[in-house]
Scaffold this motif. Structure first.
Motif, PDB file in Angstrom:
ATOM      1  N   SER A 118      49.097  39.821  79.670  1.00 38.80           N
ATOM      2  CA  SER A 118      50.439  39.950  79.091  1.00 38.80           C
ATOM      3  C   SER A 118      50.860  38.682  78.351  1.00 38.80           C
ATOM      4  CB  SER A 118      51.460  40.273  80.180  1.00 38.80           C
ATOM      5  OG  SER A 118      51.648  39.157  81.040  1.00 38.80           O
ATOM      6  N   GLU A 119      50.151  37.589  78.604  1.00 41.73           N
ATOM      7  CA  GLU A 119      50.474  36.327  77.922  1.00 41.73           C
ATOM      8  C   GLU A 119      49.488  36.000  76.809  1.00 41.73           C
ATOM      9  OE1 GLU A 119      50.440  33.474  81.041  1.00 41.73           O
ATOM     10  OE2 GLU A 119      52.253  34.250  82.020  1.00 41.73           O
ATOM     11  N   SER A 120      48.228  36.454  76.956  1.00 42.58           N
ATOM     12  CA  SER A 120      47.193  36.000  76.009  1.00 42.58           C
ATOM     13  C   SER A 120      46.514  37.129  75.236  1.00 42.58           C
ATOM     14  CB  SER A 120      46.104  35.224  76.778  1.00 42.58           C
ATOM     15  OG  SER A 120      45.467  36.070  77.732  1.00 42.58           O
ATOM     16  N   GLY A 121      46.906  38.379  75.459  1.00 47.98           N
ATOM     17  CA  GLY A 121      46.234  39.490  74.790  1.00 47.98           C
ATOM     18  C   GLY A 121      46.802  39.792  73.420  1.00 47.98           C
ATOM     19  N   THR A 122      46.260  40.821  72.784  1.00 51.04           N
ATOM     20  CA  THR A 122      46.825  41.309  71.525  1.00 51.04           C
ATOM     21  C   THR A 122      48.198  41.907  71.818  1.00 51.04           C
ATOM     22  OG1 THR A 122      45.917  43.535  71.809  1.00 51.04           O
ATOM     23  CG2 THR A 122      44.512  41.905  70.696  1.00 51.04           C
ATOM     24  N   ASP A 123      48.964  42.191  70.783  1.00 51.21           N
ATOM     25  CA  ASP A 123      50.305  42.746  70.993  1.00 51.21           C
ATOM     26  C   ASP A 123      50.248  44.042  71.787  1.00 51.21           C
ATOM     27  OD1 ASP A 123      51.505  40.673  69.679  1.00 51.21           O
ATOM     28  OD2 ASP A 123      51.642  41.694  67.744  1.00 51.21           O
ATOM     29  N   ARG A 124      49.300  44.925  71.422  1.00 49.95           N
ATOM     30  CA  ARG A 124      49.188  46.201  72.149  1.00 49.95           C
ATOM     31  C   ARG A 124      48.753  45.962  73.589  1.00 49.95           C
ATOM     32  NH1 ARG A 124      44.673  50.221  72.255  1.00 49.95           N
ATOM     33  NH2 ARG A 124      45.529  52.200  72.960  1.00 49.95           N
ATOM     34  N   ALA A 125      47.822  45.023  73.791  1.00 45.80           N
ATOM     35  CA  ALA A 125      47.361  44.717  75.145  1.00 45.80           C
ATOM     36  C   ALA A 125      48.510  44.181  75.995  1.00 45.80           C
ATOM     37  CB  ALA A 125      46.214  43.706  75.091  1.00 45.80           C
ATOM     38  N   ARG A 156      39.758  42.958  71.526  1.00 46.39           N
ATOM     39  CA  ARG A 156      39.862  44.408  71.341  1.00 46.39           C
ATOM     40  C   ARG A 156      39.440  45.160  72.606  1.00 46.39           C
ATOM     41  NH1 ARG A 156      40.119  47.824  67.039  1.00 46.39           N
ATOM     42  NH2 ARG A 156      41.614  46.266  66.341  1.00 46.39           N
ATOM     43  N   ASN A 157      38.382  44.677  73.290  1.00 45.08           N
ATOM     44  CA  ASN A 157      37.930  45.343  74.503  1.00 45.08           C
ATOM     45  C   ASN A 157      38.942  45.206  75.636  1.00 45.08           C
ATOM     46  OD1 ASN A 157      35.631  46.186  73.238  1.00 45.08           O
ATOM     47  ND2 ASN A 157      34.255  44.739  74.226  1.00 45.08           N
ATOM     48  N   ARG A 158      39.570  44.043  75.741  1.00 40.27           N
ATOM     49  CA  ARG A 158      40.618  43.862  76.759  1.00 40.27           C
ATOM     50  C   ARG A 158      41.766  44.840  76.497  1.00 40.27           C
ATOM     51  NH1 ARG A 158      42.689  37.990  76.944  1.00 40.27           N
ATOM     52  NH2 ARG A 158      43.249  38.427  79.105  1.00 40.27           N
ATOM     53  N   GLU A 159      42.096  45.008  75.223  1.00 41.61           N
ATOM     54  CA  GLU A 159      43.172  45.932  74.842  1.00 41.61           C
ATOM     55  C   GLU A 159      42.824  47.368  75.233  1.00 41.61           C
ATOM     56  OE1 GLU A 159      44.346  47.726  70.584  1.00 41.61           O
ATOM     57  OE2 GLU A 159      44.618  45.552  70.711  1.00 41.61           O
ATOM     58  N   ASN A 160      41.599  47.801  74.909  1.00 39.34           N
ATOM     59  CA  ASN A 160      41.190  49.169  75.246  1.00 39.34           C
ATOM     60  C   ASN A 160      41.102  49.375  76.752  1.00 39.34           C
ATOM     61  OD1 ASN A 160      41.004  50.437  72.727  1.00 39.34           O
ATOM     62  ND2 ASN A 160      38.982  49.605  72.336  1.00 39.34           N
ATOM     63  N   ALA A 161      40.603  48.375  77.474  1.00 38.74           N
ATOM     64  CA  ALA A 161      40.514  48.485  78.933  1.00 38.74           C
ATOM     65  C   ALA A 161      41.908  48.626  79.543  1.00 38.74           C
ATOM     66  CB  ALA A 161      39.798  47.267  79.514  1.00 38.74           C
ATOM     67  N   ALA A 162      42.871  47.864  79.031  1.00 43.04           N
ATOM     68  CA  ALA A 162      44.255  47.955  79.529  1.00 43.04           C
ATOM     69  C   ALA A 162      44.855  49.319  79.213  1.00 43.04           C
ATOM     70  CB  ALA A 162      45.105  46.839  78.919  1.00 43.04           C
ATOM     71  N   ALA A 163      44.536  49.849  78.021  1.00 42.78           N
ATOM     72  CA  ALA A 163      45.053  51.173  77.646  1.00 42.78           C
ATOM     73  C   ALA A 163      44.512  52.249  78.584  1.00 42.78           C
ATOM     74  CB  ALA A 163      44.671  51.487  76.204  1.00 42.78           C
ATOM     75  N   ILE A 164      43.221  52.148  78.932  1.00 44.93           N
ATOM     76  CA  ILE A 164      42.616  53.116  79.862  1.00 44.93           C
ATOM     77  C   ILE A 164      43.268  52.988  81.238  1.00 44.93           C
ATOM     78  CG2 ILE A 164      40.480  53.840  81.001  1.00 44.93           C
ATOM     79  CD1 ILE A 164      39.007  52.571  78.520  1.00 44.93           C
ATOM     80  N   LEU A 165      43.416  51.753  81.713  1.00 45.31           N
ATOM     81  CA  LEU A 165      44.008  51.519  83.031  1.00 45.31           C
ATOM     82  C   LEU A 165      45.443  52.052  83.081  1.00 45.31           C
ATOM     83  CD1 LEU A 165      43.510  50.266  85.813  1.00 45.31           C
ATOM     84  CD2 LEU A 165      44.409  48.105  84.920  1.00 45.31           C
ATOM     85  N   TRP A 166      46.185  51.843  81.988  1.00 43.02           N
ATOM     86  CA  TRP A 166      47.570  52.345  81.941  1.00 43.02           C
ATOM     87  C   TRP A 166      47.588  53.872  82.042  1.00 43.02           C
ATOM     88  CZ3 TRP A 166      49.946  55.518  78.300  1.00 43.02           C
ATOM     89  CH2 TRP A 166      51.333  55.664  78.438  1.00 43.02           C
ATOM     90  N   SER A 167      46.682  54.542  81.314  1.00 40.67           N
ATOM     91  CA  SER A 167      46.621  56.008  81.388  1.00 40.67           C
ATOM     92  C   SER A 167      46.292  56.470  82.801  1.00 40.67           C
ATOM     93  CB  SER A 167      45.569  56.547  80.414  1.00 40.67           C
ATOM     94  OG  SER A 167      45.957  56.356  79.083  1.00 40.67           O
ATOM     95  N   LEU A 168      45.356  55.783  83.448  1.00 37.35           N
ATOM     96  CA  LEU A 168      44.946  56.172  84.803  1.00 37.35           C
ATOM     97  C   LEU A 168      46.088  55.997  85.802  1.00 37.35           C
ATOM     98  CD1 LEU A 168      41.396  54.527  84.959  1.00 37.35           C
ATOM     99  CD2 LEU A 168      41.896  56.967  84.769  1.00 37.35           C
ATOM    100  N   CYS A 169      46.853  54.909  85.657  1.00 35.86           N
ATOM    101  CA  CYS A 169      47.889  54.580  86.638  1.00 35.86           C
ATOM    102  C   CYS A 169      49.189  55.338  86.418  1.00 35.86           C
ATOM    103  CB  CYS A 169      48.171  53.074  86.605  1.00 35.86           C
ATOM    104  SG  CYS A 169      46.799  52.067  87.224  1.00 35.86           S
ATOM    105  N   THR A 170      49.413  55.796  85.203  1.00 39.39           N
ATOM    106  CA  THR A 170      50.659  56.508  84.910  1.00 39.39           C
ATOM    107  C   THR A 170      50.659  57.868  85.604  1.00 39.39           C
ATOM    108  OG1 THR A 170      50.798  55.418  82.748  1.00 39.39           O
ATOM    109  CG2 THR A 170      52.142  57.384  83.070  1.00 39.39           C
ATOM    110  N   GLY A 171      51.617  58.051  86.518  1.00 49.01           N
ATOM    111  CA  GLY A 171      51.735  59.319  87.233  1.00 49.01           C
ATOM    112  C   GLY A 171      50.685  59.538  88.300  1.00 49.01           C
ATOM    113  N   ASN A 172      49.960  58.493  88.699  1.00 47.89           N
ATOM    114  CA  ASN A 172      48.905  58.640  89.712  1.00 47.89           C
ATOM    115  C   ASN A 172      48.998  57.485  90.695  1.00 47.89           C
ATOM    116  OD1 ASN A 172      46.400  58.691  91.154  1.00 47.89           O
ATOM    117  ND2 ASN A 172      45.495  59.903  89.505  1.00 47.89           N
ATOM    118  N   SER A 173      49.671  57.708  91.802  1.00 52.17           N
ATOM    119  CA  SER A 173      49.904  56.627  92.772  1.00 52.17           C
ATOM    120  C   SER A 173      48.600  56.149  93.408  1.00 52.17           C
ATOM    121  CB  SER A 173      50.873  57.100  93.856  1.00 52.17           C
ATOM    122  OG  SER A 173      50.373  58.256  94.502  1.00 52.17           O
ATOM    123  N   GLU A 174      47.614  57.057  93.523  1.00 53.47           N
ATOM    124  CA  GLU A 174      46.334  56.654  94.127  1.00 53.47           C
ATOM    125  C   GLU A 174      45.620  55.619  93.253  1.00 53.47           C
ATOM    126  OE1 GLU A 174      42.056  58.644  95.417  1.00 53.47           O
ATOM    127  OE2 GLU A 174      43.799  59.942  95.141  1.00 53.47           O
TER     128      GLU A 174
END
Length: 637
Positions: A604-611, A568-586
């Motif tokens: 992408s191979e071992s996480g939850t479906d959302r992750a 669950r934590n890996r999933e949430n961390a990926a969700a945060i990272l995706w939000s940060l990287c979307t539309g922000n090249s820096e």
């Protein structure tokens, strides 16, 4: 920049696509209200199979161009999402899907658009495939294109039946029969599975089920009352029926308490979503345990929520199998008609009310303390105390200058708020501003219990707005920073629930929530990593939250969680990272330079479906960023 894939990589991608289509084609047939949408999507995806099989078989002699690779990678992402959607329909709550059919139809429309867009990126004319396969794929593509602009027609009969069944106290049996057939809720076993799906939805909602879940619970109870008890013997031969009378029925696992393994008589839900017999889990908690016995997860709070749906299913099973319904243990004895608590407790409550209303300060403190204990003891007392008019008097005591009286009053209100009807009474008594004052300036115990009370009240959506407007969030952040371990968890749970409302996200960010959350996230031994990530993930969906998180140097710790955290934590961390990287090249560049690619490939191979979805989206952003950063290589294609 990647110009193309090696033969092995191409082959792997095609194998994955072929396997995805095979898995989707093999999904069980959907038999609920989404049957048509589910079947159409599966049928169209199944028709893609010849394309991947032919390309895979001829892959050794060909090399894909980057345009082809991009199209197939987009299609793989789309099919992964389609598989997840289709599985959620098969495994999810049938009542929820029926009540939310418009939203689900919209998801299917979006899925059609996503797949059609991916198919648009594949240059069929340049693929080494037979004319027959090319024609079939073009036909499938045309079907997706047409489906994209043709929404699902409404099931007017189902909508009518649902509306009547919700509105009427005793709906026409013919309506319940149609709903039972349409939703495939025909047996006790069906209802038991529906109950499990229902409570998984409650958990997924972050403890904020809302009105839609009340409607579901009401409909499920009406269907339970309708289903005839002889269903349990349907399809059983006379000989089998005779032998069944001479053996005890097997108790379904879902009806047994995980602690005692006995049939439950008063099932309650803890914060992890697991259900236990009340007396068993209460003994566990009274012994000082802070974890869920079954999952070993830390309990966010110790409130016990009655599982009314499961309780009614157990009653139905007992009736159908000639099993005596378990007698509820408790303090209630010798009830008079219309009474909500035992004579003993009712007499005690009436005496305490007199002291609470007219006693001196010491008597009020003692009375509030007794009511606190009575409200904790059982559900009947909570009803009786509220009916006796205690709530407004307890709200008045929140302003007491005596710290102990204040503690008793806020904790009594916390215990009373477990009853959903009492939540409204507490809010209507004007309690929210006073509870927030206790949260700001009370003793540590009073502040912690005030935070827990606000969480309990915030289960109702309109209360989220009122609590946020009353200034609770800065006080909760302060408790998050300086409270005991239990107090920090109470504060975090309340902040998370309040932040579901968009306006409270901005309040939390402006009150300075991000720096303390980052400190908690970096303190792996502090026991607050789960809560910090969950709150950051919900704040990252807000523009101000995203900006504040981006200024806190989050990428190193997020990547560490993605590599070593719980699912669950890996999933949430990926969700945060995706939000940060979307539309922000820096941020995208920082993530790439920090070595995120490898961690995300693993996720992408071992996480939850959302992750997996989030990791795939970020990796796609990396690829686009590469292309943008390398225009010379792009022009050479």
């Amino acid at each position: 920049m990647i110009m193309g894939l090696t033969g092995d990589s191409e082959g792997q991608l095609l194998i994955q696509l072929a396997e995805l289509v095979k898995e989707i084609s093999g999904l069980p047939e959907c038999r609920n209200s989404c049957k048509k949408m589910h079947g159409n999507l599966v049928r169209r995806i199944k028709l893609l199979s010849p394309l991947f099989e032919e390309l895979r078989d001829g892959n050794e002699e060909s090399t894909m161009k980057i345009e082809e690779i991009k199209g197939f990678e987009l299609l793989k992402f789309a099919l992964d999402s389609a598989k997840e959607l289709l599985q959620s329909i098969n495994e999810g709550s049938k009542l929820y899907q029926a009540l939310q059919k418009d939203q689900i139809a919209y998801k299917f429309q979006q899925m059609m658009e996503t797949i059609e867009a991916a198919l648009n990126e594949i240059p069929y004319d340049e693929l080494d495939i037979s004319e027959e396969v090319r024609e079939q794929i073009e036909l499938v593509h045309a079907q997706f294109r047409r489906a994209k602009g043709r929404p699902e027609s409404p099931d007017l009969q189902l909508e009518h039946d649902l509306a009547v069944a919700q509105k009427e106290k005793d709906p026409d049996p013919a309506i319940l029969k149609r709903l039972s057939d349409k939703l495939q809720l025909r047996t006790i076993n069906d209802l038991s599975k529906e109950s499990v799906a229902f409570h998984e939805l409650v958990i997924a909602s972050g403890g904020n089920p809302g009105e839609r879940f009340d409607e579901m619970a009401s409909l499920l109870k009406k269907l339970k009352d309708y289903i005839p008890t002889e269903n349990s013997e349907a399809g059983t031969s006379e000989g089998e029926k005779g032998s069944m009378k001479h053996r005890s029925p097997v108790i379904p696992d879902d009806f047994r308490c995980p602690i005692s393994l006995e049939l439950m008589k008063d099932p309650v839900i803890v914060s992890t979503g697991q259900t236990y017999e009340r007396s068993c889990i209460q003994k566990w908690l009274d012994a000082g345990h802070k974890t869920c016995p079954k999952t070993q997860q830390t309990l966010l709070h110790t409130a016990l929520t009655p599982n009314y749906v499961l309780k009614s299913l157990i009653a139905l099973w007992c009736e159908s199998n000639s099993v005596e319904l378990p007698k509820k243990q408790g303090t209630c004895r010798s009830r008079k008609p219309g009474s909500s608590a035992s004579d003993c407790d009712r007499t005690a409550i009436i005496n305490l009310m007199e002291k609470l209303a007219n006693g001196n300060s010491e008597q009020q403190r003692a009375a509030a303390g007794e009511l606190r204990l009575l409200a904790k003891r059982n559900a009947d007392n909570r009803v009786c105390i509220a009916e006796a008019g205690a709530i407004p008097l307890l709200v008045e005591l929140l302003s007491s200058t005596d710290p102990r009286t204040q503690e008793h009053a806020v904790t009594a209100l916390l215990n009373l708020s477990i009853n959903d009807s009492n939540k409204g009474t507490i809010v209507n008594a004007g309690a929210i501003p006073d509870i927030v004052d206790v949260l700001r300036i009370g003793s540590m115990e009073a502040r912690e219990n005030a935070a827990a009370t606000l969480f309990s009240l915030s289960v109702i959506d309109e209360n989220k707005v009122a609590i946020g407007a009353a200034g609770a969030i800065p006080a909760l952040i302060k408790l998050l920073c300086e409270g005991s371990p239990r107090g920090k968890k109470d504060a975090a749970t309340a902040i998370f629930n309040l932040s579901i409302y968009q306006g409270n996200k901005a309040r939390a960010v402006r009150a300075g929530i991000v720096p303390p959350l980052m400190r908690l996230l970096k303190d792996a031994g502090g026991g607050m990593v789960d809560e910090a990530l969950a709150i950051l993930a919900i704040l990252a969906s807000h523009q101000e939250g995203k900006a504040a998180i981006g200024q806190a140097d989050p990428i190193p710790v997020l990547l560490e969680v993605i590599q070593t955290g719980s699912p669950r934590n890996r999933e949430n961390a990926a969700a945060i990272l995706w939000s940060l990287c979307t539309g922000n090249s820096e941020q995208l560049k920082l993530a790439k330079e920090s070595g995120a690619e490898e961690a995300l490939k693993d996720l992408s191979e071992s996480g939850t479906d959302r992750a997996k979805r989030k990791a795939g989206s970020i990796l796609e952003l990396f690829q686009r960023f590469e292309v943008k950063e390398d225009p010379v290589s792009l022009s050479s294609l």
